[in-house]
Design a protein around this motif. Structure first.
Motif, PDB file in Angstrom:
ATOM      1  N   GLU A   1     -14.844 -10.408   5.036  1.00 14.93           N
ATOM      2  CA  GLU A   1     -14.396  -9.009   5.029  1.00 14.93           C
ATOM      3  C   GLU A   1     -15.228  -8.165   4.070  1.00 14.93           C
ATOM      4  OE1 GLU A   1      -9.665  -9.510   6.109  1.00 14.93           O
ATOM      5  OE2 GLU A   1     -10.252  -9.423   4.006  1.00 14.93           O
ATOM      6  N   TYR A   2     -15.501  -6.937   4.487  1.00 12.30           N
ATOM      7  CA  TYR A   2     -16.208  -5.983   3.637  1.00 12.30           C
ATOM      8  C   TYR A   2     -15.173  -5.187   2.851  1.00 12.30           C
ATOM      9  CZ  TYR A   2     -20.243  -6.907   6.623  1.00 12.30           C
ATOM     10  OH  TYR A   2     -21.261  -7.517   7.306  1.00 12.30           O
ATOM     11  N   LEU A   3     -15.243  -5.289   1.534  1.00  8.55           N
ATOM     12  CA  LEU A   3     -14.288  -4.598   0.672  1.00  8.55           C
ATOM     13  C   LEU A   3     -14.933  -3.380   0.016  1.00  8.55           C
ATOM     14  CD1 LEU A   3     -12.720  -7.724  -1.075  1.00  8.55           C
ATOM     15  CD2 LEU A   3     -11.854  -6.489   0.928  1.00  8.55           C
ATOM     16  N   VAL A   4     -14.220  -2.278  -0.001  1.00 11.20           N
ATOM     17  CA  VAL A   4     -14.696  -1.061  -0.656  1.00 11.20           C
ATOM     18  C   VAL A   4     -13.560  -0.484  -1.493  1.00 11.20           C
ATOM     19  CG1 VAL A   4     -16.365  -0.507   1.157  1.00 11.20           C
ATOM     20  CG2 VAL A   4     -14.031   0.378   1.320  1.00 11.20           C
ATOM     21  N   PHE A   5     -13.904   0.422  -2.393  1.00 10.69           N
ATOM     22  CA  PHE A   5     -12.907   1.076  -3.238  1.00 10.69           C
ATOM     23  C   PHE A   5     -12.766   2.533  -2.821  1.00 10.69           C
ATOM     24  CE2 PHE A   5     -14.788  -2.302  -5.838  1.00 10.69           C
ATOM     25  CZ  PHE A   5     -13.657  -2.988  -6.250  1.00 10.69           C
ATOM     26  N   ASP A   6     -11.536   3.053  -2.896  1.00 12.49           N
ATOM     27  CA  ASP A   6     -11.350   4.472  -2.604  1.00 12.49           C
ATOM     28  C   ASP A   6     -11.399   5.265  -3.919  1.00 12.49           C
ATOM     29  OD1 ASP A   6      -8.862   4.206  -3.852  1.00 12.49           O
ATOM     30  OD2 ASP A   6      -7.755   4.055  -1.963  1.00 12.49           O
TER      31      ASP A   6
ATOM     32  N   GLN B   1     -12.124   5.723  -9.460  1.00 15.86           N
ATOM     33  CA  GLN B   1     -12.543   6.684 -10.477  1.00 15.86           C
ATOM     34  C   GLN B   1     -11.419   6.948 -11.476  1.00 15.86           C
ATOM     35  OE1 GLN B   1     -15.680   7.605 -10.745  1.00 15.86           O
ATOM     36  NE2 GLN B   1     -16.061   6.319  -8.950  1.00 15.86           N
ATOM     37  N   VAL B   2     -10.189   6.922 -10.969  1.00 17.36           N
ATOM     38  CA  VAL B   2      -9.030   7.079 -11.854  1.00 17.36           C
ATOM     39  C   VAL B   2      -8.968   5.897 -12.812  1.00 17.36           C
ATOM     40  CG1 VAL B   2      -6.518   7.240 -11.960  1.00 17.36           C
ATOM     41  CG2 VAL B   2      -7.774   8.401 -10.114  1.00 17.36           C
ATOM     42  N   ALA B   3      -9.186   4.702 -12.279  1.00 16.29           N
ATOM     43  CA  ALA B   3      -9.173   3.503 -13.109  1.00 16.29           C
ATOM     44  C   ALA B   3     -10.275   3.566 -14.157  1.00 16.29           C
ATOM     45  CB  ALA B   3      -9.345   2.261 -12.235  1.00 16.29           C
ATOM     46  N   LYS B   4     -11.451   4.029 -13.755  1.00 17.31           N
ATOM     47  CA  LYS B   4     -12.579   4.112 -14.693  1.00 17.31           C
ATOM     48  C   LYS B   4     -12.266   5.074 -15.834  1.00 17.31           C
ATOM     49  CE  LYS B   4     -16.885   3.437 -16.045  1.00 17.31           C
ATOM     50  NZ  LYS B   4     -17.049   4.361 -17.133  1.00 17.31           N
ATOM     51  N   LYS B   5     -11.592   6.165 -15.520  1.00 16.06           N
ATOM     52  CA  LYS B   5     -11.234   7.132 -16.556  1.00 16.06           C
ATOM     53  C   LYS B   5     -10.268   6.518 -17.558  1.00 16.06           C
ATOM     54  CE  LYS B   5      -9.735  11.908 -17.202  1.00 16.06           C
ATOM     55  NZ  LYS B   5      -9.281  13.160 -16.527  1.00 16.06           N
ATOM     56  N   MET B   6      -9.311   5.740 -17.071  1.00 20.10           N
ATOM     57  CA  MET B   6      -8.364   5.083 -17.968  1.00 20.10           C
ATOM     58  C   MET B   6      -9.065   4.021 -18.814  1.00 20.10           C
ATOM     59  SD  MET B   6      -4.775   4.718 -15.823  1.00 20.10           S
ATOM     60  CE  MET B   6      -5.474   4.143 -14.280  1.00 20.10           C
ATOM     61  N   ILE B   7     -10.007   3.307 -18.215  1.00 19.49           N
ATOM     62  CA  ILE B   7     -10.764   2.291 -18.959  1.00 19.49           C
ATOM     63  C   ILE B   7     -11.598   2.948 -20.049  1.00 19.49           C
ATOM     64  CG2 ILE B   7     -12.644   0.619 -18.775  1.00 19.49           C
ATOM     65  CD1 ILE B   7     -11.552  -0.116 -16.006  1.00 19.49           C
ATOM     66  N   ASP B   8     -12.214   4.095 -19.733  1.00 23.77           N
ATOM     67  CA  ASP B   8     -12.989   4.828 -20.733  1.00 23.77           C
ATOM     68  C   ASP B   8     -12.102   5.256 -21.896  1.00 23.77           C
ATOM     69  OD1 ASP B   8     -15.328   4.560 -19.317  1.00 23.77           O
ATOM     70  OD2 ASP B   8     -15.169   6.514 -18.320  1.00 23.77           O
ATOM     71  N   GLU B   9     -10.871   5.631 -21.566  1.00 23.27           N
ATOM     72  CA  GLU B   9      -9.923   6.030 -22.610  1.00 23.27           C
ATOM     73  C   GLU B   9      -9.563   4.830 -23.486  1.00 23.27           C
ATOM     74  OE1 GLU B   9      -5.488   8.080 -23.010  1.00 23.27           O
ATOM     75  OE2 GLU B   9      -6.649   8.311 -21.155  1.00 23.27           O
ATOM     76  N   CYS B  10      -9.441   3.646 -22.860  1.00 27.02           N
ATOM     77  CA  CYS B  10      -9.169   2.431 -23.621  1.00 27.02           C
ATOM     78  C   CYS B  10     -10.306   2.161 -24.596  1.00 27.02           C
ATOM     79  CB  CYS B  10      -9.017   1.234 -22.683  1.00 27.02           C
ATOM     80  SG  CYS B  10      -7.467   1.198 -21.747  1.00 27.02           S
TER      81      CYS B  10
ATOM     82  N   ALA C   1      -4.602   0.169 -10.715  1.00 25.44           N
ATOM     83  CA  ALA C   1      -5.299   1.188  -9.936  1.00 25.44           C
ATOM     84  C   ALA C   1      -6.486   0.588  -9.191  1.00 25.44           C
ATOM     85  CB  ALA C   1      -5.771   2.321 -10.848  1.00 25.44           C
ATOM     86  N   ILE C   2      -7.177  -0.337  -9.842  1.00 25.22           N
ATOM     87  CA  ILE C   2      -8.304  -1.009  -9.180  1.00 25.22           C
ATOM     88  C   ILE C   2      -7.814  -1.788  -7.968  1.00 25.22           C
ATOM     89  CG2 ILE C   2      -9.942  -2.918  -9.415  1.00 25.22           C
ATOM     90  CD1 ILE C   2     -10.548  -1.974 -12.220  1.00 25.22           C
ATOM     91  N   THR C   3      -6.728  -2.531  -8.147  1.00 25.74           N
ATOM     92  CA  THR C   3      -6.167  -3.315  -7.041  1.00 25.74           C
ATOM     93  C   THR C   3      -5.740  -2.408  -5.897  1.00 25.74           C
ATOM     94  OG1 THR C   3      -5.382  -5.022  -8.576  1.00 25.74           O
ATOM     95  CG2 THR C   3      -4.373  -4.962  -6.393  1.00 25.74           C
ATOM     96  N   ASP C   4      -5.077  -1.296  -6.219  1.00 26.16           N
ATOM     97  CA  ASP C   4      -4.595  -0.373  -5.187  1.00 26.16           C
ATOM     98  C   ASP C   4      -5.742   0.333  -4.477  1.00 26.16           C
ATOM     99  OD1 ASP C   4      -2.044  -1.080  -5.884  1.00 26.16           O
ATOM    100  OD2 ASP C   4      -1.667   0.703  -7.112  1.00 26.16           O
ATOM    101  N   SER C   5      -6.885   0.482  -5.161  1.00 28.84           N
ATOM    102  CA  SER C   5      -8.007   1.220  -4.564  1.00 28.84           C
ATOM    103  C   SER C   5      -8.809   0.374  -3.595  1.00 28.84           C
ATOM    104  CB  SER C   5      -8.940   1.736  -5.667  1.00 28.84           C
ATOM    105  OG  SER C   5      -9.667   0.675  -6.266  1.00 28.84           O
ATOM    106  N   LEU C   6      -8.553  -0.939  -3.602  1.00 26.93           N
ATOM    107  CA  LEU C   6      -9.332  -1.846  -2.755  1.00 26.93           C
ATOM    108  C   LEU C   6      -8.924  -1.699  -1.293  1.00 26.93           C
ATOM    109  CD1 LEU C   6     -11.511  -3.986  -3.252  1.00 26.93           C
ATOM    110  CD2 LEU C   6      -9.696  -5.706  -3.271  1.00 26.93           C
ATOM    111  N   GLN C   7      -9.922  -1.495  -0.433  1.00 30.91           N
ATOM    112  CA  GLN C   7      -9.685  -1.316   0.993  1.00 30.91           C
ATOM    113  C   GLN C   7     -10.604  -2.248   1.788  1.00 30.91           C
ATOM    114  OE1 GLN C   7      -7.327   0.844   2.095  1.00 30.91           O
ATOM    115  NE2 GLN C   7      -6.872   1.473  -0.014  1.00 30.91           N
ATOM    116  N   ILE C   8     -10.127  -2.718   2.934  1.00 31.57           N
ATOM    117  CA  ILE C   8     -10.953  -3.536   3.834  1.00 31.57           C
ATOM    118  C   ILE C   8     -11.662  -2.601   4.809  1.00 31.57           C
ATOM    119  CG2 ILE C   8     -10.957  -5.336   5.584  1.00 31.57           C
ATOM    120  CD1 ILE C   8      -8.474  -6.505   4.271  1.00 31.57           C
ATOM    121  N   ALA C   9     -12.986  -2.507   4.690  1.00 31.64           N
ATOM    122  CA  ALA C   9     -13.752  -1.585   5.519  1.00 31.64           C
ATOM    123  C   ALA C   9     -14.152  -2.203   6.856  1.00 31.64           C
ATOM    124  CB  ALA C   9     -15.015  -1.133   4.772  1.00 31.64           C
TER     125      ALA C   9
END
Length: 206
Positions: free
Chosen positions: A100-105, A109-118, A170-178
């Protein structure tokens, strides 16, 4: 007066797209060109045979799986999963794998912003290794694509921080099967130990 039409048989096109009269092309260059075109033509014919073989084989496998299911009055629907078929003497096997091809929605980016805040909130220097791992995970390759495996690897980090845990969700929720792709591999047993050897159709591996 109209100029006489160019007979393309008398010319060869070079790498810059220029037409060169065959009388001005060295014989060795003509021979090399002919050899390459001959090999490419044969390779394309062989490629078509392999493609036709795969399509027919996958169709036959699907039909067999349906036949097998009918013995138990089971009707299969949707996409087929991974499976392995063996010959009766167990000397050969055919494996079908679905990748399966996995992509992020946009939630990535929301997750990345929270990680940057961490990273901003954490004490300087105490988590330098984690920062390196995170920066590597979000770096892109030459095609501008994010490495899915590295992003998902962040979830294995043992970090007890509520904001971090929220980012991982957020990372888990953003994962989509393309999409998905089917792979078929055929094996035979070889040697006294009966190990499985892949019957490869890849010229580079032969």
């Amino acid at each position: 007066m109209n100029e006489p039409a160019i007979n393309m048989k008398d010319y060869m096109e070079d790498g810059q797209g220029r037409l060169v009269h065959i009388d001005n092309v060295k014989e060795i260059d003509k021979s090399r060109d002919g050899l390459v075109r001959h090999l490419v033509s044969n390779a394309l014919d062989l490629q078509k045979l392999v493609i036709d073989f795969k399509e027919k084989a996958m169709s036959e496998i699907e039909a067999f799986v349906e036949l097998s299911a009918m013995e138990y009055d089971v009707k299969l629907g949707g996409k087929k999963g991974n499976l392995t078929l063996y010959s009766y003497d167990m000397k050969y096997k055919v494996q079908v794998q679905i990748s399966e091809y996995l992509v992020f929605d946009e939630r990535l980016q929301v997750a990345k912003k929270m990680i940057d805040e961490c990273l901003t909130n954490w004490t300087e220097g105490s988590r330098s290794e984690v920062k390196t791992i995170i920066n590597d995970a979000f770096s892109v390759d030459q095609e501008g694509k994010i490495n899915t495996r590295r992003i998902l690897g962040l979830r294995r980090l043992e970090i007890n921080d509520k904001l971090w845990q929220k980012a991982m969700t957020a990372i888990t929720d953003s994962l989509q099967i393309a999409g998905s792709k089917s792979y078929m591999r055929i094996y035979k047993r070889v040697g006294k130990d009966g190990r499985w050897e892949h019957i490869t159709l890849d010229m580079a591996a032969l």
